[in-house]
Design a protein around this motif. Sequence first.
Motif, PDB file in Angstrom:
ATOM      1  N   THR A  54      -3.629  30.135  10.400  1.00 51.72           N
ATOM      2  CA  THR A  54      -4.240  30.427   9.108  1.00 51.72           C
ATOM      3  C   THR A  54      -4.746  31.863   9.064  1.00 51.72           C
ATOM      4  O   THR A  54      -5.486  32.295   9.949  1.00 51.72           O
ATOM      5  CB  THR A  54      -5.410  29.461   8.845  1.00 51.72           C
ATOM      6  N   PRO A  55      -4.363  32.606   8.020  1.00 52.83           N
ATOM      7  CA  PRO A  55      -4.841  33.983   7.904  1.00 52.83           C
ATOM      8  C   PRO A  55      -6.310  34.038   7.483  1.00 52.83           C
ATOM      9  O   PRO A  55      -6.906  33.025   7.099  1.00 52.83           O
ATOM     10  CB  PRO A  55      -3.947  34.586   6.810  1.00 52.83           C
ATOM     11  N   ASP A 111       1.429  32.466   9.459  1.00 56.62           N
ATOM     12  CA  ASP A 111       1.066  31.204   8.814  1.00 56.62           C
ATOM     13  C   ASP A 111       2.305  30.321   8.645  1.00 56.62           C
ATOM     14  O   ASP A 111       2.274  29.134   8.971  1.00 56.62           O
ATOM     15  CB  ASP A 111       0.401  31.490   7.468  1.00 56.62           C
ATOM     16  N   LYS A 112       3.392  30.912   8.165  1.00 58.10           N
ATOM     17  CA  LYS A 112       4.618  30.138   7.912  1.00 58.10           C
ATOM     18  C   LYS A 112       5.297  29.687   9.205  1.00 58.10           C
ATOM     19  O   LYS A 112       5.762  28.562   9.304  1.00 58.10           O
ATOM     20  CB  LYS A 112       5.624  30.971   7.101  1.00 58.10           C
TER      21      LYS A 112
END
Length: 169
Positions: free
Chosen positions: A37-38, A31-32
């Motif tokens: 998106t998880p 995500d980072k």
Amino acid sequence: MRQVITDIFAFILVVGIGSTLVLDGWAVLLDKVAGLTPTNWGFVGRWLVGLSRGQAVLDGANTAEPSRAEKGLGWAFHYLVGLGYAALVVMLYGTMIISAPHAGAFIVVGMMISTLAGMTILMPGMGAGFLGAKLPNQGQKIAMMIVGHGVFAAAQFACALALAQLLAP
């Protein structure tokens, strides 16, 4: 016999929770770094509530933010599944896997079985269709699931090796 049961429970807890934590860390990293998106475990919780009412597929009509209860249920389910996969390793490979872990067991359970379950149970249940057929980015989602479950399997193996070292006489 008591020691065997204690070792089985230790294995299930360490491997199940440890590998699920690593998988979650992997999702945060993706995500980072890549903006991927998880999984929203709140929607999984919503799906589980629907299952209890006979609704096998999340219909997508309710797009409201999941409630605290749905989020809690989804996260609890996520970790219970991680514990279940650790238990499955012992069921399939016997208690010797606790003292002598081998990578093959974790590839089969942590990568192959868990990936297939995700693509044939969770994806359809979440409304994405069998193998994610209804997703516009099906190939990417499947690839990410395979990679993620590879990380999960590697973490299962690493946790099992660490525990075997701790339990060694």
